[in-house]
Write a protein that holds these residues in place. Sequence first.
Motif, PDB file in Angstrom:
ATOM      1  N   ALA A 274       0.835  -1.208   0.000  1.00  0.00           N
ATOM      2  CA  ALA A 274       0.000   0.000   0.000  1.00  0.00           C
ATOM      3  C   ALA A 274       0.865   1.252   0.000  1.00  0.00           C
ATOM      4  CB  ALA A 274      -0.971   0.022   1.178  1.00  0.00           C
ATOM      5  N   SER A 276       3.094   3.578  -2.835  1.00  0.00           N
ATOM      6  CA  SER A 276       3.641   3.814  -4.171  1.00  0.00           C
ATOM      7  C   SER A 276       5.157   3.926  -4.100  1.00  0.00           C
ATOM      8  CB  SER A 276       3.174   5.141  -4.753  1.00  0.00           C
ATOM      9  OG  SER A 276       1.807   5.222  -4.815  1.00  0.00           O
ATOM     10  N   THR A 313      -5.997   7.030  -5.598  1.00  0.00           N
ATOM     11  CA  THR A 313      -6.356   7.791  -4.404  1.00  0.00           C
ATOM     12  C   THR A 313      -7.508   8.748  -4.726  1.00  0.00           C
ATOM     13  OG1 THR A 313      -4.104   7.635  -3.593  1.00  0.00           O
ATOM     14  CG2 THR A 313      -5.438   9.414  -2.691  1.00  0.00           C
ATOM     15  N   GLY A 353       3.310   9.111  -0.991  1.00  0.00           N
ATOM     16  CA  GLY A 353       3.156   7.743  -1.501  1.00  0.00           C
ATOM     17  C   GLY A 353       3.389   6.692  -0.446  1.00  0.00           C
ATOM     18  N   GLY A 358      -3.750   8.672   1.901  1.00  0.00           N
ATOM     19  CA  GLY A 358      -4.959   9.127   1.212  1.00  0.00           C
ATOM     20  C   GLY A 358      -6.113   9.355   2.171  1.00  0.00           C
ATOM     21  N   ASP A 387      -6.772   0.985   0.273  1.00  0.00           N
ATOM     22  CA  ASP A 387      -5.425   1.500   0.032  1.00  0.00           C
ATOM     23  C   ASP A 387      -4.638   0.587  -0.919  1.00  0.00           C
ATOM     24  OD1 ASP A 387      -3.322   3.183   0.247  1.00  0.00           O
ATOM     25  OD2 ASP A 387      -2.928   2.876   2.374  1.00  0.00           O
ATOM     26  N   ARG A 390      -6.002   1.166  -4.482  1.00  0.00           N
ATOM     27  CA  ARG A 390      -5.733   2.496  -5.056  1.00  0.00           C
ATOM     28  C   ARG A 390      -4.243   2.685  -5.312  1.00  0.00           C
ATOM     29  NH1 ARG A 390      -7.410   4.485   0.617  1.00  0.00           N
ATOM     30  NH2 ARG A 390      -5.524   5.354   1.509  1.00  0.00           N
ATOM     31  N   THR A 391      -3.416   2.084  -4.458  1.00  0.00           N
ATOM     32  CA  THR A 391      -1.973   2.243  -4.663  1.00  0.00           C
ATOM     33  C   THR A 391      -1.529   1.534  -5.945  1.00  0.00           C
ATOM     34  OG1 THR A 391      -1.718   2.321  -2.271  1.00  0.00           O
ATOM     35  CG2 THR A 391       0.275   2.016  -3.555  1.00  0.00           C
ATOM     36  N   ASN A 394      -2.367   3.799  -8.616  1.00  0.00           N
ATOM     37  CA  ASN A 394      -1.500   4.985  -8.631  1.00  0.00           C
ATOM     38  C   ASN A 394      -0.237   4.742  -9.438  1.00  0.00           C
ATOM     39  OD1 ASN A 394      -3.264   6.350  -6.990  1.00  0.00           O
ATOM     40  ND2 ASN A 394      -2.115   6.049  -5.096  1.00  0.00           N
TER      41      ASN A 394
HETATM   42  N1  ASP Z   1      -1.049   4.536  -0.255  1.00  0.00           N
HETATM   43  C1  ASP Z   1      -1.186   5.393  -1.401  1.00  0.00           C
HETATM   44  C2  ASP Z   1       0.084   5.376  -2.206  1.00  0.00           C
HETATM   45  O1  ASP Z   1       1.139   5.115  -1.689  1.00  0.00           O
HETATM   46  C3  ASP Z   1      -1.534   6.768  -1.014  1.00  0.00           C
HETATM   47  C4  ASP Z   1      -2.900   6.750  -0.399  1.00  0.00           C
HETATM   48  O2  ASP Z   1      -2.997   6.460   0.786  1.00  0.00           O
HETATM   49  O3  ASP Z   1      -3.857   6.985  -1.125  1.00  0.00           O
HETATM   50  O4  ASP Z   1       0.044   5.634  -3.380  1.00  0.00           O
END
Ligand code: ASP
Length: 426
Positions: A274, A276, A313, A353, A358, A387, A390-391, A394
Motif C-alpha cells: 500500500a 507507491s 487515491t 506515496g 490518502g 489502500d 488504489r496504490t 497509482n
Molecule cells: N497509499 C497510497 C500510495 O502510496 C496513497 C494513499 O494512501 O492513497 O500511493
Amino acid sequence: MAKEGKKMGLAIKVLLGLLVGAVVGIIVHYLPAGSLRDAVLIDGIFQFVGQVFLRSIMMCVVPLVFVSLVNGAASMGDIKKLGRVGGKTLGFYLATTAVAIVIGLVMAFIISPGIGLDMGAIDQVEYAAKEATPIAQVLYEMVPRNPIQALAEGNMLQIIVFAILTGIALTVIGDKGKKVLGLFEELNELVMQLVAMVMKLAPIGVFALVARTFGQLGIDVIIPLGKSVFAVYVALALHLIFVYGGLLRVLGGMSIFKYVKKLYPAMLIAFSTASSAAALPANMDITVNKIGASKDIAAFSLPLGNTINMDGTAIYQGVAAVFIAQAYGIDVTLNMALMIVLSATLASIGTAGVSGAGAIMLSMVLTTVGLPIEGVGLIFGIDRIYDMGRTAMNITGDSVCTTIISRQEGEFNEEIWNTDFAKETV
Ligand code: ASP
C-alpha cells in the motif's frame, strides 16, 4: 537469458507470497484470540518480517527519487525538451486524475454505498482527524528552506523541487558540470543495485504484510462496508480498462491486458505494501526494461508521478466523499461534486506515496466540500483494503504516462514491448 529468468521467477514468487499471505492471514484471524495469534504471529513474526522488508525499500526511496530526478531532468539535454516533457507529464497527470474522480463519483452514485446506512450499525473505529493543510500552504511548502533537511525528513515534494532545479542547473552549465553529472549517473547505478538486493526479500516481505492485514481484519469486517469497497474497486477497474486502456490503444496501439501482464509484479508490490514509494523501484525497472519506455523519461516522470499522480487515491476520495454524504443523509449537489473533483485532484497531489496517506488527505477534501469530517472514521478501519487497490492504480498511471510520452518523443522501444519475457523464463 538467465538473468531475466531469475527476475520473472521473483515476480511469480511475489504473487505466491501475496496469495499464501492472504490465505494464512484469514486462517490466523479465525484462530482463537490469544498470545499465539496476536503476539507471536500478527504482531510478532508478520510484523517483524513485513517491517524489515518495508523499511529496506523505504531506505532506497529518498536516494532513488533524488538521484533519478536529477539525472532525469539533466538527461533531457536541453531545457526545451525538459519543458516539453515536463509540461506533458503534468498535463497527463492532472487530466487523468480529474477523470478518475469523475469515474469514482459516478460509480458511487450508481452503487450508492451509503444510502440507508444506519451509522450506529457500523463499528466506528477511533479516528483522530488531523488538521488539513490549506492548498496554498501545500504549494509554497514545496520549496524547501533547507534541501538537506528535506532529504533527511523524506519530504518528497521538496525533494522533487530541489532535484529538478539541480538537474536544470546541471543542464545549463553544460560541460562545466560534467563530473557532477557523471557522479549522479554512477550514483544511479549504485541505488539500482541496492534496490535489486532489497527486492530479493519481496516474496517473504509481501507474504508477511498481507498475512498481517488479513490476520487483523479477517473478511467479515469488509461485509458491512462491502458496497463502498465494491464501488472503489469497480471504479479502479473501469479507470484501468477504459482510461489507461483507451489512451494506450489510441495513442500507442497497445493492449492494456498485455501491459498489465508485464507490469503486475510492480502492481503487486504496490498492492501488498500500500505504498507507491515502495513500488517505485520495481515500476522503474519494468516500465523501462520490460515495457520499453525511455530510460531518461522514466527517470523523470516516474519519481515525479510517484508523489503527485495518484489516480487510485483520487477515485477513492471521490467514492468516499459520496459515501459519507449519503451515510449522513446529505444530498450531493452538482456544485459539491465539482468541488470534490477540484479538491480531490489537489489532495491527491499532496498525498505522500505511503500507506494510509490518502485517508488523511480525505479529511481535507471533506472540509473543503463541507462534509462531516467524522465520516472518515466510518471507513478508516478498513482503509487498508481500499489502500491496496488504489496504490496499485497509482503506480500504473505513472507507468502508462511514461510509456505514452516516450512514444510521443519517439523514444519507445518496440522490440522490448514485443518480447515475451514470461516465455523466456521457463
Ligand atoms: N497509499 C497510497 C500510495 O502510496 C496513497 C494513499 O494512501 O492513497 O500511493
